[in-house]
Scaffold this motif. Sequence first.
Motif, PDB file in Angstrom:
ATOM      1  N   SER A   1     -21.377  -7.423  70.365  1.00 52.99           N
ATOM      2  CA  SER A   1     -21.106  -8.031  69.061  1.00 52.99           C
ATOM      3  C   SER A   1     -22.348  -8.113  68.185  1.00 52.99           C
ATOM      4  O   SER A   1     -22.236  -8.222  66.967  1.00 52.99           O
ATOM      5  N   VAL A   2     -23.539  -8.050  68.793  1.00 53.59           N
ATOM      6  CA  VAL A   2     -24.788  -8.092  68.015  1.00 53.59           C
ATOM      7  C   VAL A   2     -25.492  -6.730  68.015  1.00 53.59           C
ATOM      8  O   VAL A   2     -26.660  -6.623  67.655  1.00 53.59           O
ATOM      9  N   GLY A   3     -24.779  -5.693  68.462  1.00 54.51           N
ATOM     10  CA  GLY A   3     -25.311  -4.344  68.404  1.00 54.51           C
ATOM     11  C   GLY A   3     -26.239  -3.956  69.539  1.00 54.51           C
ATOM     12  O   GLY A   3     -26.984  -2.988  69.421  1.00 54.51           O
TER      13      GLY A   3
ATOM     14  N   VAL B   1     -20.386 -11.557  78.740  1.00 54.63           N
ATOM     15  CA  VAL B   1     -21.698 -11.083  78.330  1.00 54.63           C
ATOM     16  C   VAL B   1     -21.609  -9.721  77.646  1.00 54.63           C
ATOM     17  O   VAL B   1     -22.333  -9.451  76.687  1.00 54.63           O
ATOM     18  N   PHE B   2     -20.704  -8.862  78.093  1.00 52.97           N
ATOM     19  CA  PHE B   2     -20.578  -7.544  77.482  1.00 52.97           C
ATOM     20  C   PHE B   2     -20.180  -7.660  76.016  1.00 52.97           C
ATOM     21  O   PHE B   2     -20.756  -7.008  75.151  1.00 52.97           O
ATOM     22  N   GLU B   3     -19.189  -8.519  75.737  1.00 52.37           N
ATOM     23  CA  GLU B   3     -18.748  -8.723  74.359  1.00 52.37           C
ATOM     24  C   GLU B   3     -19.851  -9.346  73.514  1.00 52.37           C
ATOM     25  O   GLU B   3     -20.048  -8.967  72.360  1.00 52.37           O
ATOM     26  N   ARG B   4     -20.570 -10.310  74.098  1.00 54.04           N
ATOM     27  CA  ARG B   4     -21.638 -10.974  73.347  1.00 54.04           C
ATOM     28  C   ARG B   4     -22.719  -9.968  72.959  1.00 54.04           C
ATOM     29  O   ARG B   4     -23.175  -9.952  71.819  1.00 54.04           O
ATOM     30  N   LEU B   5     -23.135  -9.127  73.880  1.00 53.46           N
ATOM     31  CA  LEU B   5     -24.168  -8.142  73.583  1.00 53.46           C
ATOM     32  C   LEU B   5     -23.685  -7.108  72.572  1.00 53.46           C
ATOM     33  O   LEU B   5     -24.380  -6.796  71.604  1.00 53.46           O
TER      34      LEU B   5
END
Length: 156
Positions: free
Chosen positions: A18-20, A12-16
């Motif tokens: 990655s979209v700023g 989830v950290f990377e996903r968030l």
Amino acid sequence: MDNRPRPTRFCVFERLRSVGLRPTRQRVALCNLMFGAGDRHLSAEELYAEAHKAGEPVSLATVYNTLHQFTDAGLVRPLSAEGQRTYFDTNTDDHHHFFVEDDNAMIDIPDGSLRFDQLPEPPEGMEIVNVDVVVRLRRKASAVAAEPVPAAIAAD
């Protein structure tokens, strides 16, 4: 040596990031609930109920704000189906939906089962970006009212 394929971990950290979006505690919790179980369709009220059931202390206003941030960032796609209620789809690819009125359930229409022969010409200076189709379903009067949506459909 273990040669079995390893499942892809959801981060989830990377996903968030990655979209700023900064991975705040509330965004992380709501993102985990939304995306941790695969593609789904949720209303803000449903996500709020899931968060409270999971022990996450978030307000309904925070859920709405977070869903709008996720929408603006391209993580979810809003779908209108039932008057004022909006569902948020974690699958942002182009696809269409059934809405089961009896159950307030949004489900994906299988790819390739809906075709368009012709779309209208957009007004001058505009272009068609996406076509969202929501096909509303209701059980036939002869069907049993309490009969649930089939498990294969409800899993969406």
